[in-house]
Design a protein around this motif. Structure first.
Motif, PDB file in Angstrom:
ATOM      1  N   VAL A  56     -13.428  60.526  -5.727  1.00 28.89           N
ATOM      2  CA  VAL A  56     -12.443  59.450  -5.748  1.00 28.89           C
ATOM      3  C   VAL A  56     -12.913  58.330  -4.825  1.00 28.89           C
ATOM      4  CG1 VAL A  56     -10.077  58.801  -5.156  1.00 28.89           C
ATOM      5  CG2 VAL A  56     -10.527  61.011  -6.230  1.00 28.89           C
ATOM      6  N   ILE A  57     -12.864  57.111  -5.347  1.00 26.88           N
ATOM      7  CA  ILE A  57     -13.145  55.944  -4.520  1.00 26.88           C
ATOM      8  C   ILE A  57     -11.823  55.213  -4.324  1.00 26.88           C
ATOM      9  CG2 ILE A  57     -14.421  53.787  -4.306  1.00 26.88           C
ATOM     10  CD1 ILE A  57     -16.448  55.121  -6.324  1.00 26.88           C
ATOM     11  N   LEU A  58     -11.276  55.299  -3.116  1.00 29.46           N
ATOM     12  CA  LEU A  58     -10.060  54.558  -2.763  1.00 29.46           C
ATOM     13  C   LEU A  58     -10.460  53.110  -2.492  1.00 29.46           C
ATOM     14  CD1 LEU A  58      -8.078  56.856  -0.296  1.00 29.46           C
ATOM     15  CD2 LEU A  58      -7.401  56.158  -2.586  1.00 29.46           C
ATOM     16  N   ILE A  59      -9.684  52.174  -3.015  1.00 31.53           N
ATOM     17  CA  ILE A  59     -10.023  50.760  -2.884  1.00 31.53           C
ATOM     18  C   ILE A  59      -8.842  50.000  -2.290  1.00 31.53           C
ATOM     19  CG2 ILE A  59     -10.701  48.671  -4.140  1.00 31.53           C
ATOM     20  CD1 ILE A  59     -11.964  50.519  -6.242  1.00 31.53           C
ATOM     21  N   ASP A  60      -9.117  49.231  -1.227  1.00 31.53           N
ATOM     22  CA  ASP A  60      -8.100  48.377  -0.622  1.00 31.53           C
ATOM     23  C   ASP A  60      -8.748  47.057  -0.214  1.00 31.53           C
ATOM     24  OD1 ASP A  60      -5.539  47.695   0.099  1.00 31.53           O
ATOM     25  OD2 ASP A  60      -5.457  48.984   1.867  1.00 31.53           O
ATOM     26  N   ASP A  61      -7.922  46.030  -0.038  1.00 29.52           N
ATOM     27  CA  ASP A  61      -8.472  44.714   0.290  1.00 29.52           C
ATOM     28  C   ASP A  61      -8.888  44.612   1.744  1.00 29.52           C
ATOM     29  OD1 ASP A  61      -5.828  44.669   1.194  1.00 29.52           O
ATOM     30  OD2 ASP A  61      -5.436  42.631   0.502  1.00 29.52           O
ATOM     31  N   ASN A 117     -24.763  55.268  -5.875  1.00 24.70           N
ATOM     32  CA  ASN A 117     -24.273  56.554  -5.394  1.00 24.70           C
ATOM     33  C   ASN A 117     -23.555  57.400  -6.446  1.00 24.70           C
ATOM     34  OD1 ASN A 117     -25.264  56.066  -2.829  1.00 24.70           O
ATOM     35  ND2 ASN A 117     -23.370  55.127  -2.132  1.00 24.70           N
ATOM     36  N   HIS A 118     -23.077  56.774  -7.526  1.00 24.61           N
ATOM     37  CA  HIS A 118     -22.270  57.511  -8.514  1.00 24.61           C
ATOM     38  C   HIS A 118     -22.846  57.455  -9.920  1.00 24.61           C
ATOM     39  CE1 HIS A 118     -19.064  58.425  -5.683  1.00 24.61           C
ATOM     40  NE2 HIS A 118     -19.324  57.241  -5.166  1.00 24.61           N
ATOM     41  N   ASP A 119     -23.991  56.857 -10.097  1.00 17.08           N
ATOM     42  CA  ASP A 119     -24.725  56.829 -11.360  1.00 17.08           C
ATOM     43  C   ASP A 119     -23.849  56.371 -12.526  1.00 17.08           C
ATOM     44  OD1 ASP A 119     -27.068  57.085 -12.834  1.00 17.08           O
ATOM     45  OD2 ASP A 119     -26.598  59.149 -13.400  1.00 17.08           O
ATOM     46  N   ASP A 120     -23.454  57.272 -13.405  1.00 16.79           N
ATOM     47  CA  ASP A 120     -22.728  56.869 -14.614  1.00 16.79           C
ATOM     48  C   ASP A 120     -21.210  57.073 -14.500  1.00 16.79           C
ATOM     49  OD1 ASP A 120     -22.524  59.597 -14.674  1.00 16.79           O
ATOM     50  OD2 ASP A 120     -23.236  59.820 -16.730  1.00 16.79           O
ATOM     51  N   PHE A 121     -20.728  57.459 -13.344  1.00 16.12           N
ATOM     52  CA  PHE A 121     -19.291  57.647 -13.074  1.00 16.12           C
ATOM     53  C   PHE A 121     -18.663  58.753 -13.923  1.00 16.12           C
ATOM     54  CE2 PHE A 121     -20.168  53.731 -11.071  1.00 16.12           C
ATOM     55  CZ  PHE A 121     -19.262  53.601 -10.039  1.00 16.12           C
ATOM     56  N   ALA A 122     -19.480  59.702 -14.363  1.00 18.97           N
ATOM     57  CA  ALA A 122     -18.976  60.801 -15.192  1.00 18.97           C
ATOM     58  C   ALA A 122     -17.936  61.643 -14.443  1.00 18.97           C
ATOM     59  CB  ALA A 122     -20.131  61.684 -15.654  1.00 18.97           C
ATOM     60  N   GLU A 143     -13.019  66.402  -5.084  1.00 20.59           N
ATOM     61  CA  GLU A 143     -14.254  66.937  -4.508  1.00 20.59           C
ATOM     62  C   GLU A 143     -14.640  66.149  -3.266  1.00 20.59           C
ATOM     63  OE1 GLU A 143     -18.956  66.684  -5.529  1.00 20.59           O
ATOM     64  OE2 GLU A 143     -17.642  67.209  -7.197  1.00 20.59           O
ATOM     65  N   LYS A 144     -14.473  64.832  -3.352  1.00 19.46           N
ATOM     66  CA  LYS A 144     -14.854  63.947  -2.260  1.00 19.46           C
ATOM     67  C   LYS A 144     -14.034  62.663  -2.377  1.00 19.46           C
ATOM     68  CE  LYS A 144     -18.889  61.688  -0.265  1.00 19.46           C
ATOM     69  NZ  LYS A 144     -20.331  61.480  -0.347  1.00 19.46           N
ATOM     70  N   VAL A 145     -13.709  62.064  -1.237  1.00 19.92           N
ATOM     71  CA  VAL A 145     -13.012  60.775  -1.226  1.00 19.92           C
ATOM     72  C   VAL A 145     -13.850  59.791  -0.417  1.00 19.92           C
ATOM     73  CG1 VAL A 145     -10.920  59.514  -0.573  1.00 19.92           C
ATOM     74  CG2 VAL A 145     -10.741  61.883  -1.364  1.00 19.92           C
ATOM     75  N   GLU A 146     -14.084  58.619  -1.013  1.00 21.45           N
ATOM     76  CA  GLU A 146     -14.785  57.537  -0.327  1.00 21.45           C
ATOM     77  C   GLU A 146     -13.857  56.332  -0.274  1.00 21.45           C
ATOM     78  OE1 GLU A 146     -19.400  58.481  -1.501  1.00 21.45           O
ATOM     79  OE2 GLU A 146     -18.314  57.035  -2.705  1.00 21.45           O
ATOM     80  N   LEU A 147     -14.126  55.445   0.662  1.00 22.54           N
ATOM     81  CA  LEU A 147     -13.287  54.264   0.853  1.00 22.54           C
ATOM     82  C   LEU A 147     -14.112  52.999   0.680  1.00 22.54           C
ATOM     83  CD1 LEU A 147     -10.637  52.880   1.712  1.00 22.54           C
ATOM     84  CD2 LEU A 147     -11.337  53.249   4.100  1.00 22.54           C
ATOM     85  N   LEU A 148     -13.612  52.098  -0.157  1.00 23.43           N
ATOM     86  CA  LEU A 148     -14.222  50.781  -0.369  1.00 23.43           C
ATOM     87  C   LEU A 148     -13.207  49.723   0.033  1.00 23.43           C
ATOM     88  CD1 LEU A 148     -16.254  49.523  -3.372  1.00 23.43           C
ATOM     89  CD2 LEU A 148     -14.273  48.219  -2.623  1.00 23.43           C
ATOM     90  N   VAL A 149     -13.621  48.795   0.896  1.00 21.07           N
ATOM     91  CA  VAL A 149     -12.741  47.699   1.313  1.00 21.07           C
ATOM     92  C   VAL A 149     -13.499  46.379   1.217  1.00 21.07           C
ATOM     93  CG1 VAL A 149     -11.314  49.117   2.834  1.00 21.07           C
ATOM     94  CG2 VAL A 149     -13.284  47.944   3.783  1.00 21.07           C
ATOM     95  N   LYS A 201     -16.785  53.878 -20.077  1.00 22.35           N
ATOM     96  CA  LYS A 201     -15.383  54.091 -19.722  1.00 22.35           C
ATOM     97  C   LYS A 201     -15.300  54.713 -18.333  1.00 22.35           C
ATOM     98  CE  LYS A 201     -10.963  54.382 -20.576  1.00 22.35           C
ATOM     99  NZ  LYS A 201     -10.178  53.319 -20.052  1.00 22.35           N
ATOM    100  N   ILE A 202     -14.715  53.964 -17.399  1.00 20.85           N
ATOM    101  CA  ILE A 202     -14.537  54.429 -16.018  1.00 20.85           C
ATOM    102  C   ILE A 202     -13.042  54.557 -15.763  1.00 20.85           C
ATOM    103  CG2 ILE A 202     -14.927  53.886 -13.592  1.00 20.85           C
ATOM    104  CD1 ILE A 202     -17.359  52.204 -14.550  1.00 20.85           C
TER     105      ILE A 202
END
Length: 186
Positions: free
Chosen positions: A99-104, A26-31, A126-132, A61-62
């Protein structure tokens, strides 16, 4: 107290790799994408995701930061004693970035709501996504859903999901903790 292991060592590593590949899809090269770990527990997963992504993408570099939400929580004044905040370590502006917000563990959604409020101090993304790593999907108090899920758990509110990490001196493990039922009185 009853404990059931939901994920451990190899299964956690496979889950993290899968999440990384979904992010790359979904984010390719994280540019224009940054990773933000939610303190205190999400930073361990964010570190692992960041490390694996840079390895997969050959040291690309991310940007990664850690976000403290202590004073944005709706319950911080309800706790006894002094509240101790962690420090933020976001040395970049998120204005216009994904932005990818990350929580356990995603449980009620209140931590994520607080993180969204705290995030605005660094700009308007621009956009916020959530990864858990773990989604306790039937326990929401707020309408918040993750975009990336490591594992879903159907649990009772009385149960606890605990995630431990090798990087904090334990082992990579996700445990479901249940109190034994009270005996029936005759």
């Amino acid at each position: 107290m009853q404990k059931k292991t939901l994920l451990d060592g190899q299964k956690i590593q496979i889950t993290i790799k899968r999440l990384c590949h979904q992010l790359i899809e979904n984010h390719d090269d994280f540019a224009n994408t940054v990773l933000i770990g939610i303190q205190p527990r999400g930073i361990f997963l964010a570190d692992r995701i960041h490390q694996d992504l840079e390895q997969i993408l050959k040291n690309k570099k991310i940007l990664k930061g850690n976000l403290d939400i202590t004073f944005f929580r709706d319950d911080f004044r309800r706790k006894d004693g002094l509240v101790t905040a962690s420090s933020n370590s976001i040395n970049f502006i998120i204005e216009g970035k994904k932005v990818i917000l990350i929580d356990d563990v995603l449980w009620t959604g209140r931590t994520i709501r607080a993180a969204l409020d705290a995030l605005l101090a660094y700009g308007r993304p621009e956009k916020v996504e959530l990864l858990v790593l773990i989604d306790r999907r039937f326990s929401r108090h707020l309408p918040i859903e993750p975009d990336y899920i490591g594992h879903q758990v159907d649990s009772l509110n009385s149960q606890q999901v605990k995630v431990t990490w090798a990087s904090e001196g334990s082992e990579d493990k996700v445990i479901l903790i249940s109190e034994p039922p009270l005996p029936k009185l005759a």
